[in-house]
Design a protein around this motif. Structure first.
Motif, PDB file in Angstrom:
ATOM      1  N   ASP A   1       0.719  -1.168  -0.121  1.00 34.26           N
ATOM      2  CA  ASP A   1       0.158   0.489  -0.410  1.00 34.26           C
ATOM      3  C   ASP A   1       0.596   0.934  -0.044  1.00 34.26           C
ATOM      4  N   LEU A   2       0.319   2.528   0.211  1.00 29.20           N
ATOM      5  CA  LEU A   2       0.750   3.404   0.639  1.00 29.20           C
ATOM      6  C   LEU A   2       2.702   3.821   1.329  1.00 29.20           C
ATOM      7  N   ARG A   3       2.520   2.763   2.451  1.00 24.51           N
ATOM      8  CA  ARG A   3       3.692   2.675   3.686  1.00 24.51           C
ATOM      9  C   ARG A   3       4.678   2.806   2.588  1.00 24.51           C
ATOM     10  N   ASP A   4       4.442   0.446   2.152  1.00 24.71           N
ATOM     11  CA  ASP A   4       5.564   0.533   0.944  1.00 24.71           C
ATOM     12  C   ASP A   4       5.858   1.565   0.365  1.00 24.71           C
TER      13      ASP A   4
ATOM     14  N   ILE B   1      10.604   4.858  -1.427  1.00 21.40           N
ATOM     15  CA  ILE B   1      11.277   6.280  -2.293  1.00 21.40           C
ATOM     16  C   ILE B   1      12.657   5.863  -1.502  1.00 21.40           C
ATOM     17  N   LEU B   2      12.860   5.911   0.901  1.00 19.28           N
ATOM     18  CA  LEU B   2      13.208   5.554   1.387  1.00 19.28           C
ATOM     19  C   LEU B   2      14.442   4.772   0.676  1.00 19.28           C
ATOM     20  N   ASN B   3      14.183   3.900   0.804  1.00 18.15           N
ATOM     21  CA  ASN B   3      15.199   2.662   0.552  1.00 18.15           C
ATOM     22  C   ASN B   3      16.237   2.861  -0.647  1.00 18.15           C
TER      23      ASN B   3
ATOM     24  N   LEU C   1       1.481   4.300  -5.071  1.00 19.92           N
ATOM     25  CA  LEU C   1       1.469   5.680  -5.012  1.00 19.92           C
ATOM     26  C   LEU C   1       1.758   6.455  -5.860  1.00 19.92           C
ATOM     27  N   MET C   2       2.225   6.190  -7.319  1.00 19.49           N
ATOM     28  CA  MET C   2       2.412   6.324  -8.688  1.00 19.49           C
ATOM     29  C   MET C   2       0.832   6.694  -8.618  1.00 19.49           C
TER      30      MET C   2
ATOM     31  N   GLY D   1      -3.754   1.544   4.165  1.00 17.67           N
ATOM     32  CA  GLY D   1      -4.264   0.930   5.594  1.00 17.67           C
ATOM     33  C   GLY D   1      -5.074   1.513   7.250  1.00 17.67           C
ATOM     34  N   GLY D   2      -5.768   2.395   6.443  1.00 16.28           N
ATOM     35  CA  GLY D   2      -6.838   2.895   7.506  1.00 16.28           C
ATOM     36  C   GLY D   2      -5.839   3.727   9.216  1.00 16.28           C
ATOM     37  N   PHE D   3      -4.408   4.038   8.415  1.00 18.10           N
ATOM     38  CA  PHE D   3      -4.054   5.012   9.740  1.00 18.10           C
ATOM     39  C   PHE D   3      -4.194   6.348   9.463  1.00 18.10           C
TER      40      PHE D   3
END
Length: 386
Positions: free
Chosen positions: A244-247, A252-254, A320-321, A343-345
């Motif tokens: 999801d967007l968290r991944d 990006i950070l990786n 995200l894209m 995910g509901g965060f």
């Protein structure tokens, strides 16, 4: 184009099989649009690289040349003759007039690089030589010759020098932010230049399977009997589309600290280019010529680069894209999509937060720093190209 044996620098080189030659080919033929636009702009800055060549005594290039000459093995007819034949053949196929010096350096880490201002130097490690077979190694040598033809070695050395110089003044207020912007932009270009060089390696080796095998070995070692190309490419598909967007944020950070794209991504990008009309036109003998480079428009190159990024965003399966594409397209209920994407965060209930928290109670995003901390794994050095 011509095939078969040839003479270069008075030395006959007979490839293990016939390959097409691309006489007078411009590096623009295989460069990724983002890489090409940056290079076209730099080439238009008359005297830019000349100034830094004059200052080459300030750069570590001289010491590196002496180091490789004194503590590595120079490839020649007498030493690593099979690599010398590959190097000459790669230069012949891409019509690079002057064959760069090439060294084998004792290092178990599989790696290669092309550096230098006045004259490019190609360095490959023993780990790489021992890992790859002849056809896989031919693609790597072509990769490095592609860097030399594009002038990556010149501009990389210059920009790395500028980055190093800028880091020394990072104590200036807001200096760190400015430096990070420069470094991030440079790494983005480096990653795209690696995709360009992978394409050059394919033009030299003219064997997509060998290029794929080489990338698989760099990722998983010399265990081809345990690996499968289709499954390897499926990893790239899963990496792009999964989560999801968290991944997406973690991806990006990786990748930010890296100078190279991830290996599965490189394999997928190369396969896509190999199946493209652009690649087929080159193989048919229709490609930009080096004598036309001076007439290349910077504006057109940047327009092509922007178009390439826009197409990537539009066609991407990354969550995200997809969201960015929807925003550009004016999709409705974006707030709801963002909440669902995380995910509901975002704006979720206390119960949802409890459900998504890890067992140790650190909170849902507690692993963010850990996951991104080894983003540079595999980059033995900034200049490494393997």
């Amino acid at each position: 184009m011509s095939d078969g044996s040839h003479q270069q620098n008075g030395h006959e080189n007979v490839p293990s099989r016939q390959r097409r030659r691309f006489e007078g080919i411009s590096s623009r033929a295989y460069e990724h649009p983002a890489d090409r636009s940056a290079l076209v702009a730099l080439r238009k800055l008359t005297g830019f690289d000349t100034v830094f060549k004059a200052l080459s005594g300030l750069l570590p290039e001289r010491s590196l040349r002496l180091l490789f000459l004194s503590d590595s093995v120079r490839v020649s007819d007498a030493q690593f003759a099979h690599l010398n034949a590959m190097l000459r053949d790669a230069c012949y196929i891409l019509d690079l007039e002057k064959v760069p010096a090439m060294y084998v350096n004792q290092d178990p880490q599989p790696n290669a690089m092309c550096i230098g201002l006045d004259e490019p130097i190609i360095v490959v490690t023993t780990g790489l030589v021992e890992l790859l077979d002849e056809e896989e190694m031919r693609a790597v040598v072509g990769h490095e010759v592609g860097h030399a033809l594009s002038g990556h070695s010149v501009y990389r050395t210059i920009l790395l020098f500028l980055t190093s110089l800028a880091l020394r003044v990072a104590w200036i207020p807001l200096g760190n932010l400015a430096i990070m912007a420069i470094v991030t932009a440079l790494r983005e270009w480096f990653r795209k230049s690696e995709l360009s060089a992978d394409r050059a390696g394919l033009l030299v080796g003219q064997d997509l399977r060998a290029s794929m095998r080489g990338l698989m070995k760099i990722a998983g070692g010399n265990h081809l009997h345990e690996m499968n190309v289709d499954a390897f490419l499926a990893q790239a598909e899963e990496y792009e589309a999964g989560g999801d967007l968290r991944d997406s944020v973690l991806k990006i950070l990786n990748v930010l600290p890296r100078t190279h794209p991830f290996t599965t991504v490189r394999a997928a990008e190369l396969k896509k280019w190999a199946e493209s009309r652009d690649h087929q036109r080159i193989m048919d003998g229709h490609y930009p010529r080096r004598d036309e480079d001076r007439d290349t428009s910077v504006t057109d190159s940047f327009r092509q680069s922007a178009s390439s990024y826009a197409t990537d965003v539009k066609n991407s399966k990354d969550p995200l894209m997809k969201l960015v594409s929807d925003i550009a397209g004016g999709a409705g209920d974006l707030g709801g999509r963002v909440r669902r994407g995380f995910g509901g965060f975002a704006g979720g209930s206390a119960g949802a937060a409890k459900d998504t928290a890890p067992p140790d109670g650190r909170g849902g995003d507690g692993g963010l720093g850990d996951d991104s901390g080894d983003g540079s794994r595999g980059d033995a050095g900034t200049g490494g190209d393997a």
